[in-house]
Design a protein around this motif. Structure first.
Motif, PDB file in Angstrom:
ATOM      1  N   UNK A  37       0.819  -1.217   0.000  1.00  0.00           N
ATOM      2  CA  UNK A  37       0.000   0.000   0.000  1.00  0.00           C
ATOM      3  C   UNK A  37       0.845   1.255   0.000  1.00  0.00           C
ATOM      4  N   UNK A  38       1.889   1.268  -0.813  1.00  0.00           N
ATOM      5  CA  UNK A  38       2.833   2.385  -0.866  1.00  0.00           C
ATOM      6  C   UNK A  38       2.175   3.734  -1.061  1.00  0.00           C
ATOM      7  N   UNK A  39       1.147   3.796  -1.886  1.00  0.00           N
ATOM      8  CA  UNK A  39       0.538   5.084  -2.223  1.00  0.00           C
ATOM      9  C   UNK A  39      -0.555   5.496  -1.234  1.00  0.00           C
ATOM     10  N   UNK A  44      -2.087   4.577  -7.227  1.00  0.00           N
ATOM     11  CA  UNK A  44      -0.962   5.005  -8.058  1.00  0.00           C
ATOM     12  C   UNK A  44       0.249   4.091  -7.923  1.00  0.00           C
ATOM     13  N   UNK A  45       0.077   2.903  -7.285  1.00  0.00           N
ATOM     14  CA  UNK A  45       1.253   2.047  -7.123  1.00  0.00           C
ATOM     15  C   UNK A  45       0.995   0.571  -7.381  1.00  0.00           C
ATOM     16  N   UNK A  46      -0.197   0.093  -7.202  1.00  0.00           N
ATOM     17  CA  UNK A  46      -0.569  -1.315  -7.406  1.00  0.00           C
ATOM     18  C   UNK A  46       0.155  -2.271  -6.463  1.00  0.00           C
ATOM     19  N   UNK A  47       0.647  -1.765  -5.306  1.00  0.00           N
ATOM     20  CA  UNK A  47       1.344  -2.632  -4.343  1.00  0.00           C
ATOM     21  C   UNK A  47       0.384  -3.276  -3.342  1.00  0.00           C
ATOM     22  N   UNK A  48      -0.900  -3.224  -3.632  1.00  0.00           N
ATOM     23  CA  UNK A  48      -1.893  -3.896  -2.788  1.00  0.00           C
ATOM     24  C   UNK A  48      -2.702  -4.893  -3.611  1.00  0.00           C
ATOM     25  N   UNK A  49      -2.110  -5.344  -4.693  1.00  0.00           N
ATOM     26  CA  UNK A  49      -2.749  -6.288  -5.621  1.00  0.00           C
ATOM     27  C   UNK A  49      -3.082  -7.590  -4.900  1.00  0.00           C
ATOM     28  N   UNK A  50      -4.302  -8.049  -5.077  1.00  0.00           N
ATOM     29  CA  UNK A  50      -4.749  -9.334  -4.533  1.00  0.00           C
ATOM     30  C   UNK A  50      -5.577 -10.054  -5.584  1.00  0.00           C
ATOM     31  N   UNK A  51      -5.753 -11.348  -5.352  1.00  0.00           N
ATOM     32  CA  UNK A  51      -6.681 -12.144  -6.146  1.00  0.00           C
ATOM     33  C   UNK A  51      -7.881 -12.442  -5.254  1.00  0.00           C
TER      34      UNK A  51
END
Length: 104
Positions: A37-39, A44-51
């Protein structure tokens, strides 16, 4: 309400999540590895991507056009179940949701 994150190695982390709280924030507070959750939830970062687990796809709804575009920037492969967890807000309809953390 509860959410469960399944890690790539099969371990599970379950946390209580208040209504209206983004699942990214809940994951960060629960120290879920792989959810950064960088952003801060501004898509704006997609660091919280999940399936999203297939059983929860309908309840989770579909990505907005902007989220859909950001999902193209994920480190892990994008799947039909891909979502940014900052865009998933806990609600009674999502109580018990299962999210899989991608392997990167």
């Amino acid at each position: 309400m509860k959410a469960t994150w399944i890690l790539p190695d099969g371990r599970q982390i379950t946390a209580d999540v208040a209504q209206g709280r983004p699942l990214m924030e809940a994951a960060v507070d629960a120290n879920v590895p792989g959810i950064i959750g960088e952003c801060g939830g501004t898509m704006s970062c997609a660091t919280c991507h999940v399936y999203v687990d297939e059983a929860w796809l309908t309840a989770a709804g579909s990505a907005s056009d902007f989220e859909d575009a950001m999902l193209d920037a994920t480190d892990a492969p994008r799947l039909d179940q891909s979502r940014l967890s900052c865009q998933l807000e806990m609600s009674p309809a999502l109580d018990g949701i299962i999210l899989r953390v991608p392997e990167v």
